[in-house]
Design a protein around this motif. Structure first.
Motif, PDB file in Angstrom:
ATOM      1  N   GLY A   1     -42.730  -8.168 -10.503  1.00  0.00           N
ATOM      2  CA  GLY A   1     -43.632  -7.267 -10.358  1.00  0.00           C
ATOM      3  C   GLY A   1     -44.385  -7.473 -10.961  1.00  0.00           C
ATOM      4  N   ILE A   2     -44.212  -8.028 -12.038  1.00  0.00           N
ATOM      5  CA  ILE A   2     -45.100  -8.172 -13.455  1.00  0.00           C
ATOM      6  C   ILE A   2     -45.672  -8.930 -13.848  1.00  0.00           C
ATOM      7  CG2 ILE A   2     -45.345  -7.280 -15.925  1.00  0.00           C
ATOM      8  CD1 ILE A   2     -42.295  -5.901 -15.421  1.00  0.00           C
ATOM      9  N   GLN A   3     -47.052  -9.294 -13.933  1.00  0.00           N
ATOM     10  CA  GLN A   3     -48.039 -10.157 -14.156  1.00  0.00           C
ATOM     11  C   GLN A   3     -48.871 -10.015 -15.865  1.00  0.00           C
ATOM     12  OE1 GLN A   3     -47.490 -13.611 -12.487  1.00  0.00           O
ATOM     13  NE2 GLN A   3     -46.508 -11.864 -11.157  1.00  0.00           N
ATOM     14  N   ILE A   4     -48.655 -11.326 -16.849  1.00  0.00           N
ATOM     15  CA  ILE A   4     -49.537 -10.713 -17.959  1.00  0.00           C
ATOM     16  C   ILE A   4     -50.448 -11.580 -18.238  1.00  0.00           C
ATOM     17  CG2 ILE A   4     -48.938 -10.581 -20.613  1.00  0.00           C
ATOM     18  CD1 ILE A   4     -45.801 -10.501 -20.139  1.00  0.00           C
ATOM     19  N   TYR A   5     -51.827 -10.939 -18.757  1.00  0.00           N
ATOM     20  CA  TYR A   5     -52.844 -11.860 -18.997  1.00  0.00           C
ATOM     21  C   TYR A   5     -53.132 -11.619 -20.264  1.00  0.00           C
ATOM     22  CZ  TYR A   5     -53.152 -11.917 -13.815  1.00  0.00           C
ATOM     23  OH  TYR A   5     -53.155 -11.565 -11.860  1.00  0.00           O
ATOM     24  N   ARG A   6     -54.260 -12.226 -20.719  1.00  0.00           N
ATOM     25  CA  ARG A   6     -54.536 -12.422 -22.295  1.00  0.00           C
ATOM     26  C   ARG A   6     -55.612 -12.669 -21.569  1.00  0.00           C
ATOM     27  NH1 ARG A   6     -51.701 -17.069 -24.700  1.00  0.00           N
ATOM     28  NH2 ARG A   6     -54.223 -18.281 -24.347  1.00  0.00           N
ATOM     29  N   LYS A   7     -56.884 -12.499 -22.669  1.00  0.00           N
ATOM     30  CA  LYS A   7     -57.941 -12.648 -22.668  1.00  0.00           C
ATOM     31  C   LYS A   7     -58.295 -13.372 -24.085  1.00  0.00           C
ATOM     32  CE  LYS A   7     -62.629 -10.349 -22.608  1.00  0.00           C
ATOM     33  NZ  LYS A   7     -63.203  -8.611 -23.220  1.00  0.00           N
ATOM     34  N   ASP A   8     -59.227 -14.396 -23.118  1.00  0.00           N
ATOM     35  CA  ASP A   8     -59.745 -14.781 -24.433  1.00  0.00           C
ATOM     36  C   ASP A   8     -61.150 -15.260 -24.784  1.00  0.00           C
ATOM     37  OD1 ASP A   8     -57.038 -15.992 -25.728  1.00  0.00           O
ATOM     38  OD2 ASP A   8     -57.148 -17.433 -24.600  1.00  0.00           O
TER      39      ASP A   8
END
Length: 91
Positions: free
Chosen positions: A61-68
């Motif tokens: 249930g965990i998703q990790i997102y990164r913003k570039d």
């Protein structure tokens, strides 16, 4: 997380200490003290490993997102166990 902290009374100083020690040991197993863990790629890999650990719930249930720049992307494992970013597309 409930399983990880089962049996600990987090309302006591000892319980809080024991919980922190459990978390620290998991991070140490995945290389927290290695210098490369403090670089972006190493930090992402460390976080992904820790969240995927069965004691932490296996990342369910965990998703990790990164913003570039202006582009968001989901971090995931490739077949060689490298962290890659899959850019989000919005229609």
């Amino acid at each position: 997380m409930a399983t990880l902290f089962a049996g600990l009374d987090l309302d006591t100083d000892q319980g809080k200490y024991d919980a922190k020690e459990k978390i620290r040991k998991i991070y140490d197993e995945y290389g927290q003290i290695k210098p490369e863990a403090f670089m972006k790629a190493g930090a992402e890999k460390l976080l992904m490993n820790v969240l995927s650990d069965p004691r932490m719930g296996s990342g369910n249930g965990i998703q990790i997102y990164r913003k570039d720049g202006d582009v968001w992307g989901k971090l995931k494992w490739d077949s060689a166990k490298n962290v890659i970013k899959e850019n989000c597309t919005f229609n």
